[in-house]
Design a protein around this motif. Structure first.
Motif, short mmCIF file in Angstrom:
data_model
loop_
_atom_site.label_atom_id
_atom_site.label_comp_id
_atom_site.label_asym_id
_atom_site.label_seq_id
_atom_site.Cartn_x
_atom_site.Cartn_y
_atom_site.Cartn_z
N UNK A 90 0.76 -1.21 -0.10
CA UNK A 90 0.14 0.09 0.26
C UNK A 90 1.00 1.16 -0.20
N UNK A 91 0.47 2.33 -0.83
CA UNK A 91 1.15 3.57 -0.66
C UNK A 91 0.66 4.33 0.37
N UNK A 92 1.28 5.45 0.78
CA UNK A 92 1.19 5.98 1.98
C UNK A 92 -0.21 6.35 2.32
N UNK A 93 -0.80 7.13 1.44
CA UNK A 93 -2.34 7.56 1.47
C UNK A 93 -3.21 6.33 1.82
N UNK A 94 -3.10 5.31 0.71
CA UNK A 94 -3.84 4.18 1.17
C UNK A 94 -3.69 3.61 2.55
N UNK A 95 -2.33 3.48 2.88
CA UNK A 95 -2.07 2.73 4.06
C UNK A 95 -2.41 3.75 5.35
N UNK A 96 -2.34 5.03 5.21
CA UNK A 96 -3.07 5.74 6.31
C UNK A 96 -4.34 5.45 6.57
N UNK A 97 -5.23 5.75 5.43
CA UNK A 97 -6.64 5.40 5.59
C UNK A 97 -6.98 4.06 6.04
N UNK A 98 -6.30 3.02 5.59
CA UNK A 98 -6.51 1.79 6.21
C UNK A 98 -6.42 1.71 7.86
N UNK A 99 -5.51 2.63 8.18
CA UNK A 99 -5.11 2.46 9.61
C UNK A 99 -6.01 3.42 10.36
N UNK A 100 -6.71 4.38 9.92
CA UNK A 100 -7.87 4.95 10.35
C UNK A 100 -8.96 4.31 10.48
N UNK A 101 -9.30 3.61 9.40
CA UNK A 101 -10.42 2.57 9.30
C UNK A 101 -10.24 1.51 10.50
N UNK A 102 -9.19 1.14 10.41
CA UNK A 102 -8.97 -0.03 11.62
C UNK A 102 -9.19 0.54 12.98
N UNK A 103 -8.80 1.66 13.38
CA UNK A 103 -9.26 2.27 14.75
C UNK A 103 -10.70 2.37 14.80
N UNK A 104 -11.43 2.73 13.96
CA UNK A 104 -12.90 3.00 13.93
C UNK A 104 -13.50 1.59 13.95
N UNK A 105 -13.00 0.57 13.18
CA UNK A 105 -13.55 -0.84 13.49
C UNK A 105 -13.24 -1.51 14.83
N UNK A 106 -12.04 -1.05 15.38
CA UNK A 106 -11.76 -1.62 16.66
C UNK A 106 -12.89 -1.03 17.53
N UNK A 107 -13.28 0.06 17.70
CA UNK A 107 -14.11 0.84 18.61
C UNK A 107 -15.66 0.17 18.28
N UNK A 108 -15.72 0.01 16.97
CA UNK A 108 -17.15 -0.77 16.56
C UNK A 108 -17.29 -1.95 17.43
N UNK A 109 -16.27 -2.77 17.10
CA UNK A 109 -15.94 -4.32 17.54
C UNK A 109 -15.89 -4.26 19.17
N UNK A 110 -15.47 -3.38 19.61
CA UNK A 110 -15.08 -3.43 21.19
C UNK A 110 -15.30 -1.87 21.79
N UNK A 111 -16.50 -1.67 21.97
CA UNK A 111 -17.25 -0.28 22.26
C UNK A 111 -16.63 0.06 23.61
N UNK A 112 -16.31 -0.89 24.52
CA UNK A 112 -16.07 -0.72 25.95
C UNK A 112 -14.41 -0.48 26.14
#
Length: 214
Positions: A90-112
Motif C-alpha cells: 500500500x502507498x502512504x495515503x492508502x495505508x494511512x486510510x486503512x489504519x484510520x479505518x482500523x481504529x474505527x473498526x476496533x471501537x465498533x467491535x469493542x466499544x468498551x
C-alpha cells in the motif's frame, strides 16, 4: 424400577473460560460505571458466575480492574498493531486510510475498550498513553518507509506525528454529535487528507519544524 438420576450440579467451567467471562463482563461494567460505581456482584451477574468465583479468580475489585486494564490494552495492541503493520504494497495515503479505518473498526467491535483505558488514566494508570507509545513504535517504522517515497525523512518527528494521529482518532470515534452522526467513512477521509496533506505542507513550507524534532 430403578430411579432416574437427577440433573445433579452444573458442570464447572474451566478456569481460563471463567477468567475470560469475568474479564469481558468487567470491561463492560467498568466502562459503564467506572471503578467507583462497579461492584463485584454486578460483574459476576454479567459474567453468569457467582460472586465467590470472581473473588477466587481475581481477588478484590481493584485487583480485577488492574487485570481488566491490562487485558484491554493487550487486546487493543494486538488488533491495531497487527492490522497496521501489514500490507507493504500500500502507498502512504492508502495505508494511512486503512489504519484510520482500523481504529474505527476496533471501537465498533469493542466499544468498551477505550472507556476502560480512559478510566485507567483517570485513576493513575497511564494505560492509554502506554498503548499509544507501543503502537507508535510499530507505525513509525511502517510510515517512515512510505514517507521516503516523497523524499521526506521525518526522523523522530514521526513518533510525535503517529501519537497525534492516534489521539485525533480517539477523539473522533468517541465524539458525541448533535443530531445524526456523520458517516464514519467521511471522518476517515477527513483524517487521511488532513494528516497526509498537513505533513506535506509542513515539509514544503516549514521544514525547520521537522528539523528541530529530528
Amino acid at each position: 424400577m430403578p430411579r432416574k438420576r437427577g440433573p445433579g450440579r452444573p458442570r464447572r467451567l474451566p478456569v481460563e473460560e471463567q477468567r475470560g467471562l469475568v474479564l469481558a463482563a468487567a470491561r463492560q461494567v467498568f466502562a459503564a460505571r467506572g471503578v467507583q460505581g462497579a461492584t463485584i456482584e454486578g460483574i459476576a451477574r454479567q459474567a453468569g458466575l457467582t460472586r465467590q468465583a470472581v473473588y477466587e479468580l481475581f481477588g478484590d475489585k481493584h485487583e480485577l480492574f488492574t487485570h481488566t486494564v491490562a487485558d484491554t490494552e493487550e487486546l487493543a495492541y494486538r488488533t491495531i498493531a497487527e492490522r497496521g503493520s501489514g500490507d507493504p504494497e500500500l502507498d502512504l495515503k492508502s495505508w494511512a486510510r486503512k489504519n484510520y479505518a482500523t481504529m474505527f473498526a476496533f471501537v465498533a467491535e469493542h466499544p468498551d475498550a477505550l472507556p476502560v483505558l480512559q478510566e485507567a488514566e483517570r485513576t493513575g494508570d497511564p494505560a492509554a498513553t502506554r498503548l499509544r507509545s507501543r503502537l507508535a513504535e510499530v507505525y513509525t517504522a511502517a510510515s517512515g518507509e512510505r514517507w521516503a517515497a516523497f523524499g521526506i525523512e521525518p526522523g523522530r518527528a514521526d513518533t510525535a506525528l503517529v501519537a497525534m494521529y492516534f489521539a485525533m482518532t480517539e477523539v473522533l470515534v468517541t465524539l458525541s454529535w448533535p443530531g445524526e452522526p456523520p458517516d464514519p467513512d467521511a471522518l476517515i477521509d477527513l483524517l487521511t487528507e488532513f494528516t497526509i496533506g498537513g505533513v506535506l505542507r509542513l515539509y514544503s513550507h516549514a521544514p525547520d519544524v521537522l528539523d528541530r524534532l529530528r
